[in-house]
Design a protein around this motif. Structure first.
Motif, PDB file in Angstrom:
ATOM      1  N   GLY A 104     -20.664   4.822  46.609  1.00 16.73           N
ATOM      2  CA  GLY A 104     -22.138   5.571  46.450  1.00 16.73           C
ATOM      3  C   GLY A 104     -22.772   3.511  46.030  1.00 16.73           C
ATOM      4  O   GLY A 104     -21.953   3.087  45.564  1.00 16.73           O
ATOM      5  N   GLY A 135     -17.483   8.256  41.566  1.00  9.79           N
ATOM      6  CA  GLY A 135     -19.272   7.916  42.701  1.00  9.79           C
ATOM      7  C   GLY A 135     -18.652   6.674  43.388  1.00  9.79           C
ATOM      8  O   GLY A 135     -19.732   5.461  43.126  1.00  9.79           O
ATOM      9  N   ALA A 136     -17.794   5.834  43.813  1.00 11.94           N
ATOM     10  CA  ALA A 136     -17.537   4.494  43.008  1.00 11.94           C
ATOM     11  C   ALA A 136     -17.909   4.245  44.572  1.00 11.94           C
ATOM     12  O   ALA A 136     -18.046   3.128  44.831  1.00 11.94           O
ATOM     13  CB  ALA A 136     -15.951   4.121  42.894  1.00 11.94           C
ATOM     14  N   THR A 156     -13.633   9.988  49.921  1.00 10.06           N
ATOM     15  CA  THR A 156     -12.989   9.799  50.879  1.00 10.06           C
ATOM     16  C   THR A 156     -12.448   8.437  50.356  1.00 10.06           C
ATOM     17  O   THR A 156     -12.704   7.421  51.396  1.00 10.06           O
ATOM     18  CB  THR A 156     -14.087   9.647  52.283  1.00 10.06           C
ATOM     19  N   ALA A 158     -16.652  18.720  43.362  1.00 10.52           N
ATOM     20  CA  ALA A 158     -17.093  20.323  43.471  1.00 10.52           C
ATOM     21  C   ALA A 158     -15.520  20.711  43.702  1.00 10.52           C
ATOM     22  O   ALA A 158     -15.541  22.600  44.229  1.00 10.52           O
ATOM     23  CB  ALA A 158     -17.847  21.057  45.418  1.00 10.52           C
ATOM     24  N   LEU A 190     -24.590   2.897  43.473  1.00 17.23           N
ATOM     25  CA  LEU A 190     -24.316   2.402  42.332  1.00 17.23           C
ATOM     26  C   LEU A 190     -23.344   2.379  42.200  1.00 17.23           C
ATOM     27  O   LEU A 190     -22.356   1.083  41.248  1.00 17.23           O
ATOM     28  CB  LEU A 190     -25.219   3.615  40.953  1.00 17.23           C
ATOM     29  N   ASN A 232     -30.531   6.833  32.959  1.00 14.53           N
ATOM     30  CA  ASN A 232     -31.044   5.995  33.845  1.00 14.53           C
ATOM     31  C   ASN A 232     -33.072   6.358  34.203  1.00 14.53           C
ATOM     32  O   ASN A 232     -32.635   7.589  34.818  1.00 14.53           O
ATOM     33  CB  ASN A 232     -30.160   5.697  34.651  1.00 14.53           C
TER      34      ASN A 232
HETATM   35  N1  NAP Z   1     -32.498   6.776  39.304  1.00  9.59           N
HETATM   36  C1  NAP Z   1     -33.049   7.253  40.306  1.00  9.59           C
HETATM   37  O1  NAP Z   1     -33.926   6.472  41.254  1.00  9.59           O
HETATM   38  C2  NAP Z   1     -31.690   7.685  40.882  1.00  9.59           C
HETATM   39  C3  NAP Z   1     -32.242   7.496  42.325  1.00  9.59           C
HETATM   40  C4  NAP Z   1     -31.575   8.866  43.447  1.00  9.59           C
HETATM   41  C5  NAP Z   1     -30.281   8.879  43.042  1.00  9.59           C
HETATM   42  N2  NAP Z   1     -29.603   9.349  41.455  1.00  9.59           N
HETATM   43  C6  NAP Z   1     -28.666   9.635  40.904  1.00  9.59           C
HETATM   44  O2  NAP Z   1     -28.023   8.207  40.748  1.00  9.59           O
HETATM   45  C7  NAP Z   1     -26.417   8.289  41.238  1.00  9.59           C
HETATM   46  C8  NAP Z   1     -26.046   7.694  41.796  1.00  9.59           C
HETATM   47  O3  NAP Z   1     -26.797   6.641  42.972  1.00  9.59           O
HETATM   48  P1  NAP Z   1     -26.446   5.961  44.052  1.00  9.59           P
HETATM   49  O4  NAP Z   1     -27.694   5.593  44.415  1.00  9.59           O
HETATM   50  O5  NAP Z   1     -25.589   5.413  43.947  1.00  9.59           O
HETATM   51  O6  NAP Z   1     -26.839   7.346  45.124  1.00  9.59           O
HETATM   52  P2  NAP Z   1     -25.859   7.335  46.680  1.00  9.59           P
HETATM   53  O7  NAP Z   1     -25.667   5.961  46.522  1.00  9.59           O
HETATM   54  O8  NAP Z   1     -26.338   8.343  47.214  1.00  9.59           O
HETATM   55  O9  NAP Z   1     -24.000   7.633  45.436  1.00  9.59           O
HETATM   56  C9  NAP Z   1     -23.863   9.051  45.339  1.00  9.59           C
HETATM   57  C10 NAP Z   1     -22.334   9.054  44.912  1.00  9.59           C
HETATM   58  O10 NAP Z   1     -22.833  10.426  44.322  1.00  9.59           O
HETATM   59  C11 NAP Z   1     -21.410  10.735  45.275  1.00  9.59           C
HETATM   60  N3  NAP Z   1     -20.446  12.455  45.708  1.00  9.59           N
HETATM   61  C12 NAP Z   1     -21.556  12.956  46.284  1.00  9.59           C
HETATM   62  N4  NAP Z   1     -21.160  14.385  45.802  1.00  9.59           N
HETATM   63  C13 NAP Z   1     -20.116  14.098  45.458  1.00  9.59           C
HETATM   64  C14 NAP Z   1     -19.061  15.142  45.169  1.00  9.59           C
HETATM   65  N5  NAP Z   1     -18.824  16.785  45.055  1.00  9.59           N
HETATM   66  N6  NAP Z   1     -17.700  14.810  44.508  1.00  9.59           N
HETATM   67  C15 NAP Z   1     -17.515  13.319  44.570  1.00  9.59           C
HETATM   68  N7  NAP Z   1     -19.064  12.619  44.618  1.00  9.59           N
HETATM   69  C16 NAP Z   1     -19.920  12.900  44.825  1.00  9.59           C
HETATM   70  C17 NAP Z   1     -20.746  10.158  46.290  1.00  9.59           C
HETATM   71  O11 NAP Z   1     -19.810  10.283  47.404  1.00  9.59           O
HETATM   72  P3  NAP Z   1     -19.981   9.853  48.662  1.00  9.59           P
HETATM   73  O12 NAP Z   1     -19.216   8.456  49.322  1.00  9.59           O
HETATM   74  O13 NAP Z   1     -18.333  10.272  49.362  1.00  9.59           O
HETATM   75  O14 NAP Z   1     -20.517  10.468  49.780  1.00  9.59           O
HETATM   76  C18 NAP Z   1     -21.333   8.696  46.308  1.00  9.59           C
HETATM   77  O15 NAP Z   1     -20.555   7.734  46.086  1.00  9.59           O
HETATM   78  C19 NAP Z   1     -26.720   9.619  42.463  1.00  9.59           C
HETATM   79  O16 NAP Z   1     -25.400  10.404  42.964  1.00  9.59           O
HETATM   80  C20 NAP Z   1     -27.915  10.565  42.203  1.00  9.59           C
HETATM   81  O17 NAP Z   1     -27.411  11.488  41.089  1.00  9.59           O
HETATM   82  C21 NAP Z   1     -30.863   8.264  40.587  1.00  9.59           C
END
Ligand code: NAP
Length: 284
Positions: free
Chosen positions: A10, A7-8, A35, A52, A12, A135
């Motif tokens: 994303g 998820g690098a 990607t 997936a 976080l 978290n």
């Molecule tokens: N604690 C909280 O308040 C909170 C809030 C929102 C989410 N979260 C959780 O924390 C995670 C990280 O937060 P964030 O803000 O960084 O979310 P984010 O910006 O939406 O990033 C999500 C990451 O997950 C990756 N991902 C999603 N589906 C995937 C798959 N099938 N295979 C590989 N990678 C996949 C995405 O890849 P792409 O870059 O390719 O899209 C992206 O890098 C979220 O994914 C969610 O589970 C926590």
């Protein structure tokens, strides 16, 4: 010692890669991403990995010592996706998995908790050494709505008087770096939350203070809040989920006062006022 961050690309994940580069050589960090083109600016090697698509995971995890599994954003698919990653990590002889879970995942009433409970159980059953970072809420989840609140003249929600111990993404990113690079974290589960809790009325007061505009907090029944979110263009299922998480917050689901996050990162968590200021600066 190779550390892989899933998820690098994303929000976080990007913060964690940037902070990790201050602690270990970039050559020892691998970004696992759907990607690779989106990872070109990370400054570390990127490997294609889709939670997936198990066929992508074996090569992505080859030679990895420690894996940070950032939970997927694909709610509803996550238990299976994370199980794919854990199985692949075990096959690749990964020495430790650090997983980003949810605050109080074992008891949380939030709909999000089931998938995290499933992944935590899979991790424990895998026999791969693990560290669980439960978290809490990102403060940015709420400050992202400041623009709408300013436009509408009120901050709306369904969290009532619930106290929210959120922290900035950067705080959770620092915690991940500590868990990845420090010692003594094997088998540990950390409940990570902000030092100082607040209600949404407190947040609205802080927005009012910083903008000089009167922005009251308007508490709404869950169904009404969800309906308004749909009106803003959110898909109905997601709008209902967000409103239900606020109801959870009203019942204390986002509260914690143990200060394990600041203990782990060795500093106070980012104050609400600073995250509000950042959000206002981004609005221009
Ligand atoms: N604690 C909280 O308040 C909170 C809030 C929102 C989410 N979260 C959780 O924390 C995670 C990280 O937060 P964030 O803000 O960084 O979310 P984010 O910006 O939406 O990033 C999500 C990451 O997950 C990756 N991902 C999603 N589906 C995937 C798959 N099938 N295979 C590989 N990678 C996949 C995405 O890849 P792409 O870059 O390719 O899209 C992206 O890098 C979220 O994914 C969610 O589970 C926590």
């Amino acid at each position: 010692m190779t550390i892989a961050i899933s998820g690098a690309t994303g929000q976080l994940g990007r913060l964690i890669v940037a902070k990790l580069k201050n602690k270990v050589a970039a050559a020892d960090i691998v970004a696992l991403v759907r990607t690779p083109a989106k990872a070109a600016d990370l400054g570390v090697a990127a490997r294609a990995a889709d939670y997936a698509k198990p066929e992508t995971l074996a090569s992505a995890l080859a030679g990895v010592d420690t894996l940070l599994l950032i939970s997927s954003s694909e709610i509803g698919q996550r238990a299976v996706q994370h199980a794919n990653v854990i199985a692949a990590a075990k096959s690749a002889s990964v020495k430790r998995i650090v997983y980003t879970s949810l605050l109080h995942a074992d008891t949380s009433p939030l709909s999000l908790a089931d998938e995290h409970r499933g992944t935590e159980a899979d991790l424990k059953a895998s026999d791969v050494p693990f560290t669980i970072l439960r978290n809490g809420w990102y403060t940015e989840n709420y400050t992202g709505s400041i623009g709408g609140a300013l436009a509408g003249g009120a901050f709306i929600g369904s969290a009532g008087q619930g106290r929210i111990a959120s922290a900035a993404r950067a705080d959770y990113a620092d915690a991940a770096v500590v868990a990845l690079t420090g010692s003594g974290h094997v088998g540990k589960t950390y409940e990570l939350a902000g030092d100082v809790s607040y209600t949404l009325a407190d947040l609205a007061a802080e927005i009012s203070r910083q903008t000089g505009k009167a922005i009251p907090y308007k508490n709404l029944p869950e169904a009404e809040y969800a309906k308004i979110l749909v009106g803003f263009g959110l898909p109905e299922g997601f709008a209902k989920a967000i409103a239900s998480w606020d109801t959870g917050a009203s019942q204390g689901a986002l509260f914690d006062d143990k200060r394990q996050l600041s203990a782990l990162i060795g500093r106070a968590t980012t104050p609400l006022s600073a995250v509000v200021a950042d959000a206002l600066a981004a609005l221009g």
